[in-house]
Design a protein around this motif. Sequence first.
Motif, short mmCIF file in Angstrom:
data_model
loop_
_atom_site.label_atom_id
_atom_site.label_comp_id
_atom_site.label_asym_id
_atom_site.label_seq_id
_atom_site.Cartn_x
_atom_site.Cartn_y
_atom_site.Cartn_z
N MET A 95 13.68 -81.67 -42.66
CA MET A 95 14.67 -82.72 -42.42
C MET A 95 15.26 -83.20 -43.74
SD MET A 95 12.75 -84.83 -39.41
CE MET A 95 14.07 -85.91 -38.91
N ALA A 96 14.43 -83.32 -44.76
CA ALA A 96 14.91 -83.75 -46.07
C ALA A 96 15.86 -82.71 -46.66
CB ALA A 96 13.74 -84.00 -47.02
N CYS A 97 15.54 -81.44 -46.50
CA CYS A 97 16.42 -80.38 -47.01
C CYS A 97 17.75 -80.39 -46.27
CB CYS A 97 15.74 -79.02 -46.87
SG CYS A 97 14.36 -78.80 -48.00
N GLY A 98 17.70 -80.59 -44.97
CA GLY A 98 18.94 -80.68 -44.19
C GLY A 98 19.77 -81.88 -44.60
N PHE A 99 19.12 -82.99 -44.87
CA PHE A 99 19.82 -84.18 -45.32
C PHE A 99 20.48 -83.95 -46.67
CE2 PHE A 99 20.86 -88.55 -45.72
CZ PHE A 99 20.63 -88.89 -47.05
N LEU A 100 19.75 -83.32 -47.59
CA LEU A 100 20.27 -83.09 -48.93
C LEU A 100 21.40 -82.07 -48.94
CD1 LEU A 100 16.97 -83.12 -50.99
CD2 LEU A 100 18.71 -84.89 -50.89
N SER A 101 21.32 -81.06 -48.09
CA SER A 101 22.37 -80.05 -48.07
C SER A 101 23.66 -80.62 -47.47
CB SER A 101 21.92 -78.83 -47.28
OG SER A 101 21.77 -79.15 -45.92
N ASN B 96 25.38 -86.95 -57.46
CA ASN B 96 24.51 -87.85 -58.20
C ASN B 96 23.27 -88.27 -57.44
OD1 ASN B 96 26.29 -87.81 -60.34
ND2 ASN B 96 27.43 -89.58 -59.61
N SER B 97 23.17 -87.87 -56.17
CA SER B 97 22.03 -88.31 -55.38
C SER B 97 20.78 -87.54 -55.78
CB SER B 97 22.31 -88.13 -53.89
OG SER B 97 22.44 -86.76 -53.59
N SER B 98 19.69 -88.27 -55.95
CA SER B 98 18.44 -87.63 -56.30
C SER B 98 17.67 -87.32 -55.03
CB SER B 98 17.62 -88.53 -57.22
OG SER B 98 17.36 -89.75 -56.58
N PRO B 99 16.96 -86.20 -54.99
CA PRO B 99 16.23 -85.83 -53.77
C PRO B 99 15.08 -86.78 -53.51
CG PRO B 99 15.76 -84.29 -55.54
CD PRO B 99 16.83 -85.23 -56.04
N ARG B 100 14.81 -86.99 -52.24
CA ARG B 100 13.70 -87.83 -51.82
C ARG B 100 12.74 -87.01 -50.98
NH1 ARG B 100 16.23 -93.55 -49.73
NH2 ARG B 100 16.71 -94.37 -51.76
N ILE B 101 11.48 -87.21 -51.21
CA ILE B 101 10.46 -86.60 -50.36
C ILE B 101 9.84 -87.73 -49.55
CG2 ILE B 101 8.28 -85.33 -50.29
CD1 ILE B 101 10.46 -83.60 -51.36
N CYS B 102 9.92 -87.63 -48.25
CA CYS B 102 9.38 -88.66 -47.37
C CYS B 102 8.12 -88.13 -46.73
CB CYS B 102 10.40 -89.02 -46.29
SG CYS B 102 11.95 -89.64 -46.94
N ASN C 62 14.59 -94.92 -42.56
CA ASN C 62 14.41 -95.93 -43.60
C ASN C 62 14.09 -95.28 -44.94
OD1 ASN C 62 15.00 -98.48 -42.64
ND2 ASN C 62 12.99 -98.75 -41.72
N CYS C 63 13.43 -94.14 -44.91
CA CYS C 63 13.07 -93.48 -46.16
C CYS C 63 14.30 -92.85 -46.83
CB CYS C 63 12.02 -92.41 -45.90
SG CYS C 63 11.54 -91.50 -47.37
N VAL C 64 15.14 -92.18 -46.05
CA VAL C 64 16.26 -91.43 -46.63
C VAL C 64 17.54 -92.25 -46.77
CG1 VAL C 64 15.36 -89.23 -45.85
CG2 VAL C 64 16.99 -90.47 -44.42
N SER C 65 17.62 -93.38 -46.10
CA SER C 65 18.85 -94.18 -46.11
C SER C 65 18.82 -95.21 -47.23
CB SER C 65 19.00 -94.91 -44.77
OG SER C 65 20.15 -95.71 -44.76
N SER C 66 20.00 -95.51 -47.76
CA SER C 66 20.09 -96.55 -48.79
C SER C 66 20.08 -97.94 -48.16
CB SER C 66 21.35 -96.36 -49.62
OG SER C 66 22.49 -96.44 -48.80
N THR C 67 20.42 -98.04 -46.90
CA THR C 67 20.36 -99.31 -46.18
C THR C 67 19.16 -99.28 -45.25
OG1 THR C 67 22.76 -99.45 -46.20
CG2 THR C 67 21.62 -100.86 -44.65
N THR C 68 18.39 -100.34 -45.24
CA THR C 68 17.19 -100.35 -44.42
C THR C 68 17.47 -100.82 -43.00
OG1 THR C 68 16.64 -102.58 -45.15
CG2 THR C 68 15.67 -100.75 -46.38
N TYR C 69 16.67 -100.34 -42.11
CA TYR C 69 16.69 -100.76 -40.72
C TYR C 69 15.51 -101.68 -40.47
CZ TYR C 69 20.16 -97.21 -39.45
OH TYR C 69 21.30 -96.47 -39.34
N THR C 70 15.73 -102.75 -39.71
CA THR C 70 14.68 -103.67 -39.34
C THR C 70 14.43 -103.54 -37.85
OG1 THR C 70 15.45 -105.20 -41.04
CG2 THR C 70 13.95 -106.08 -39.38
#
Length: 116
Positions: A16-22, A28-34, A70-78
């Motif tokens: 999912m992270a690879c799909g998000f990054l591609s 300028n976005s740095s990869p995230r591992i969740c 919440n991990c991959v987004s810059s805006t958090t969900y509550t």
Amino acid sequence: MKTALRLSTFLVILAMACGFLSGSSSSNSSPRICLIENCAWNSTVNTCARYGRSNLCNRFRNSCALRYKNCVSSTTYTSVNLSQCSGITVGNRGTCGGSSSSSSSSNITPIIIRRG
């Protein structure tokens, strides 16, 4: 058994992270591992969450999907009550509380200021 489950969970998250990054257009976005542990990805118990500070809610397939977002987004969900996502389908965003907002504003009393 637990090792296999953890490995499969890690592989799903990595995919999912690879799909998000591609799909990201920003260079300028740095990869995230969740790493989301102890999550039932096959669960169908929907979860509702408010987007940032807005009045927009998103219905997620389950709490694991919410935690991932919440991990991959810059805006958090509550997380909010599922009733706030009435009329919103899974994976979509809409106005919190459904289409009727009169119930949330019924306790408001207008203040009338008369001058002169």
